[in-house]
Design an enzyme around this catalytic site. Structure first.
Site, mmCIF file in Angstrom:
data_model
loop_
_atom_site.group_PDB
_atom_site.id
_atom_site.type_symbol
_atom_site.label_atom_id
_atom_site.label_comp_id
_atom_site.label_asym_id
_atom_site.label_seq_id
_atom_site.Cartn_x
_atom_site.Cartn_y
_atom_site.Cartn_z
ATOM 1 N N HIS A 186 42.207 38.944 49.745
ATOM 2 C CA HIS A 186 40.558 38.676 49.871
ATOM 3 C C HIS A 186 39.993 38.218 48.546
ATOM 4 O O HIS A 186 38.631 37.688 48.685
ATOM 5 C CB HIS A 186 40.069 39.625 50.324
ATOM 6 C CG HIS A 186 39.703 41.195 48.197
ATOM 7 N ND1 HIS A 186 38.665 41.596 48.128
ATOM 8 C CD2 HIS A 186 40.745 41.198 48.156
ATOM 9 C CE1 HIS A 186 38.635 42.381 46.873
ATOM 10 N NE2 HIS A 186 40.420 41.802 47.329
ATOM 11 N N HIS A 187 41.193 37.777 47.742
ATOM 12 C CA HIS A 187 40.397 36.605 46.906
ATOM 13 C C HIS A 187 40.750 35.334 47.206
ATOM 14 O O HIS A 187 39.910 34.455 46.557
ATOM 15 C CB HIS A 187 41.217 37.206 45.889
ATOM 16 C CG HIS A 187 40.430 38.554 44.852
ATOM 17 N ND1 HIS A 187 39.155 38.581 44.301
ATOM 18 C CD2 HIS A 187 41.367 39.801 44.678
ATOM 19 C CE1 HIS A 187 39.106 39.942 43.891
ATOM 20 N NE2 HIS A 187 40.476 40.468 43.439
ATOM 21 N N ALA A 188 41.517 34.914 47.871
ATOM 22 C CA ALA A 188 42.029 33.936 48.723
ATOM 23 C C ALA A 188 40.821 33.128 48.495
ATOM 24 O O ALA A 188 40.922 33.012 50.047
ATOM 25 C CB ALA A 188 43.752 33.404 49.524
ATOM 26 N N ASN A 229 35.905 37.485 47.109
ATOM 27 C CA ASN A 229 35.155 35.887 46.571
ATOM 28 C C ASN A 229 35.964 35.288 47.519
ATOM 29 O O ASN A 229 35.019 34.613 48.491
ATOM 30 C CB ASN A 229 35.534 35.856 45.684
ATOM 31 C CG ASN A 229 37.348 35.705 44.802
ATOM 32 O OD1 ASN A 229 37.071 36.361 44.926
ATOM 33 N ND2 ASN A 229 37.469 34.158 44.576
#
Length: 685
Positions: A186-188, A229
């Protein structure tokens, strides 16, 4: 010479890339205990068109994803998925679930979210030697990543696994599915890998489901302790995907840092309102806080959105025992959240593993969630009471999101429709009082605005002392209307006990002192008037616009050669916006900048332009509470000049306690000769 010691490990990624299907072992050396029930004879009363599924739930898993590993050890360790697999196996969960196929994500699927450059960058990691890994360690540390020659293969399997789990639910093969995958995703972001993540598994899966099935409206609920993000970025302007995240924020000082995870980061364009952030201001949140957020924000919005599919970005790093998350969500708490989400989308639910770094906690939490996925009721929770910080945050989020969702109605105090024509808001009354006070006590005059957009929002909210054109010293004070403290007579109707209510206006002390000292003052109330027909994305844009307008059309035309800019609370951003947009003229005339910010606000700095940054550092003070998160960020500290630590958290009391220091700073600056000699020289031959 590069070492070849990792050649055996790299051979894993070169193995045959086939689909792992039901009945095949996914883990070398591990017996597959999945049992496929014998086919049942169709009941004579059951029509041929109604096909009974042998499984209500499925799972995705492959030990090949464990090949992504760090030689030095790392909290995102391969055992994260094997421990979950083992505990589900030991408790008889897997035998009740269909083992779904797993495969690598296709390039065209990944490019639905990511750039070609990122795809190429990740795939190129397979060629790394041990020396390459050592040489690039600091670079990847800055991105919060570690890499291995098997990283591309594991990352592709992780994304492909979530795709297959989501498609199985979308096509009706199973009602619910759990993707036990790593590395997380989910940060990629579309153009960058970061935060232990290489491809955004959930975002890619959501796009593929929309493309290959009839399901179009997707809710992504992210309960990982870190803000997702990358997922929010992927759908920031997309109204077909509702992204809701509960995460530690701490004023933007908790990873991934910055304002993107704030409650005001709500989407843009057609996606405005479809990003919902519940940003916890501190560590230590547990079942009470998360369940309250679900009841007050998550579920009302989700019910109004009415998704076709729910995907949980299930990081378990907010679990009790996780040292990285430092929160206290129990397995039962995760079970209850899963149960509530299972009531949506006719039960179509995908759980995709994200973070979680305590092996015991991640295993226990995943087991509790899986039991709900299999149809069990969650265990009973003890009596719960949410913290004051969480309750306040949830209310503020409700206020922000009520602009976009009818199911959220924190504005009980708004006038009834039949009284709307004769009602006036309290902020407007307070502004009138402030204007009358400035005129009666200090003889200040209203500054007219000629721009129609600014007139609609800030008319009568800008005032100046009569000597503004001739005085060579000027204080520009940007603020809101003050703090209103009220005692309620009725919670149901928000009736106010007027005799026990009052306005705290911090500008009085500053204006009285400036008048005694003989300084001119420009007083700017940046709280905009209600403008219900307009859809403002960022109120600060208008605050910054009015500051630039006043600078260009008034301040620059005055005799003021010694100017100090003061921002209080929400007035800080407009002040800093002025400095950024009018850097050259500001550096000529402004001798000092003051920012007074509360506990959960990060003081801003000018852009990284060396003359401006250096000027700001040498001529600024920042007033913050003594326990402000900025003191834990050495990089942020170095960007500001003097920092005043005050033992007070509330901004209104903060500026009052800091007033002697602010006054001393202004007197010191005004005692110096003007730095702007250009205007003095204009009349000389």
């Amino acid at each position: 010479m590069a070492s070849s010691s990792g050649s055996d490990e790299r051979s894993v990624a070169l193995a045959e890339d086939r689909m792992d299907v039901d009945g095949q072992s996914l883990d070398t050396g591990r017996a597959n205990t999945a049992v496929v029930p014998a086919s049942r004879t169709r009941a004579s009363s059951m029509p041929l068109t109604l096909k009974e599924s042998a499984y209500q739930a499925g799972y995705v898993y492959s030990s090949k994803m464990m090949a992504h590993s760090c030689v030095h050890g790392h909290c995102e360790q391969p055992e994260r998925i094997s421990r979950i697999f083992d505990i589900l196996n030991q408790n008889g969960c897997l035998e009740k679930m269909k083992q779904l196929p797993i495969r690598r994500v296709l390039r065209e699927e990944a490019l639905l979210v990511h750039s070609q450059a990122l795809w190429d960058k990740v795939l190129a990691l397979h060629a790394l030697t041990d020396q390459d890994i050592a040489d690039s360690e600091s670079y990847y540390n800055d991105l919060s990543l570690y890499v291995h020659p098997n990283t591309p293969y594991a990352a592709q399997l992780s994304a492909g696994g979530v795709i297959e789990a989501s498609l199985a639910v979308a096509r009706g093969e199973v009602r619910k599915a759990f993707a036990i995958v790593r590395p997380p995703g989910h940060h990629a972001e579309p153009d960058e890998h970061m935060g232990f993540c290489f491809f955004n598994n959930v975002s890619i899966a959501a796009k593929v489901v929309q493309l290959r099935s009839a399901l179009k409206r997707i809710l992504i609920l992210d309960w990982d302790v870190h803000h997702g993000n990358g997922t929010q970025r992927a759908f920031y302007d997309d109204p077909s995907v509702l992204y809701i995240s509960l995460h530690r924020y701490e004023g933007g000082n908790f990873y991934p840092n910055g304002p993107f995870g704030s409650m005001t980061s709500c989407g843009e364009g057609p996606g405005l309102g479809y990003s919902v952030n519940i940003p916890w201001p501190e560590k230590g949140m547990g079942d009470a806080e998360y369940i309250l957020a679900f009841q007050k924000v998550v579920m009302p919005i989700a019910l109004e959105f009415s998704p076709d599919l729910v995907i949980i970005s299930a990081g378990f790093d907010a679990a009790e025992g996780d040292d990285l998350g430092e929160c206290h969500v129990s397995p039962a708490g995760y079970a209850h959240m899963t149960h509530m989400l299972s009531s949506l989308a006719t039960g179509k639910l995908v759980v995709a593993l994200e973070g979680g770094y305590c092996l015991d906690a991640i295993a226990a939490s995943a087991l509790a969630v899986t039991r709900v996925v299999l149809g069990e009721m969650p265990p009973q929770l003890p009596p719960l009471t949410a913290s004051e910080a969480a309750t306040e945050t949830i209310w503020q989020v409700s206020m922000e999101q009520s602009k976009y969702w009818k199911n959220l109605d924190p504005k009980i105090c708004e006038p009834m429709e039949e009284l709307e024509q004769i009602a006036i808001s309290l902020p407007e009354l307070l502004k009138v009082h402030h204007q009358e006070y400035l005129f009666r006590t200090h003889g200040m005059l209203e500054v007219p605005l000629m721009n129609s957009a600014l007139v609609e929002r800030f008319n009568t909210q800008v005032a100046c002392t009569p000597d503004i054109m001739d005085n060579d010293t000027l204080i520009v004070f940007a603020h809101e209307f003050g703090n209103l403290s009220v005692e309620l007579d009725s919670v149901m109707y928000c009736s106010v006990r007027q005799e026990h209510s009052y306005l705290v206006d911090c500008s009085k002390e500053l204006l009285t002192w400036a008048k005694v000292k003989g300084y001119a003052v420009l007083d700017v109330n940046v709280f905009p008037k209600p403008f219900p027909k307009s859809k403002l994305k960022h109120t600060d844009d208008y605050g910054g616009a009015v500051m630039v307008y006043l600078w260009d059309n008034y301040v620059q035309l005055t005799a003021a050669r010694r100017v100090v800019l003061i921002g209080h609370g929400p007035g800080c951003n407009p002040i800093m916006g002025l400095i950024q947009q009018r850097a050259v003229s500001v550096m000529k005339s402004v001798l000092g900048v003051v920012q007074v910010v509360g506990l959960h606000t990060i003081p801003t700095t000018p852009p990284n332009i060396m003359p401006l940054r250096q000027w700001y550092y040498e001529n600024s003070i920042v007033v913050v509470p003594s326990n402000h998160p900025i003191f834990r960020d050495s990089k942020a500290l170095k960007k500001h000049g003097k920092i005043f630590r005050i033992d007070e958290e509330k901004p209104i009391k903060l500026i009052i306690k800091a007033m002697p220091g602010i006054q001393g700073f202004i007197e010191e600056k005004f005692a110096r000769p003007s730095v702007d000699t250009n205007r003095d020289a204009k009349g000389r031959g």
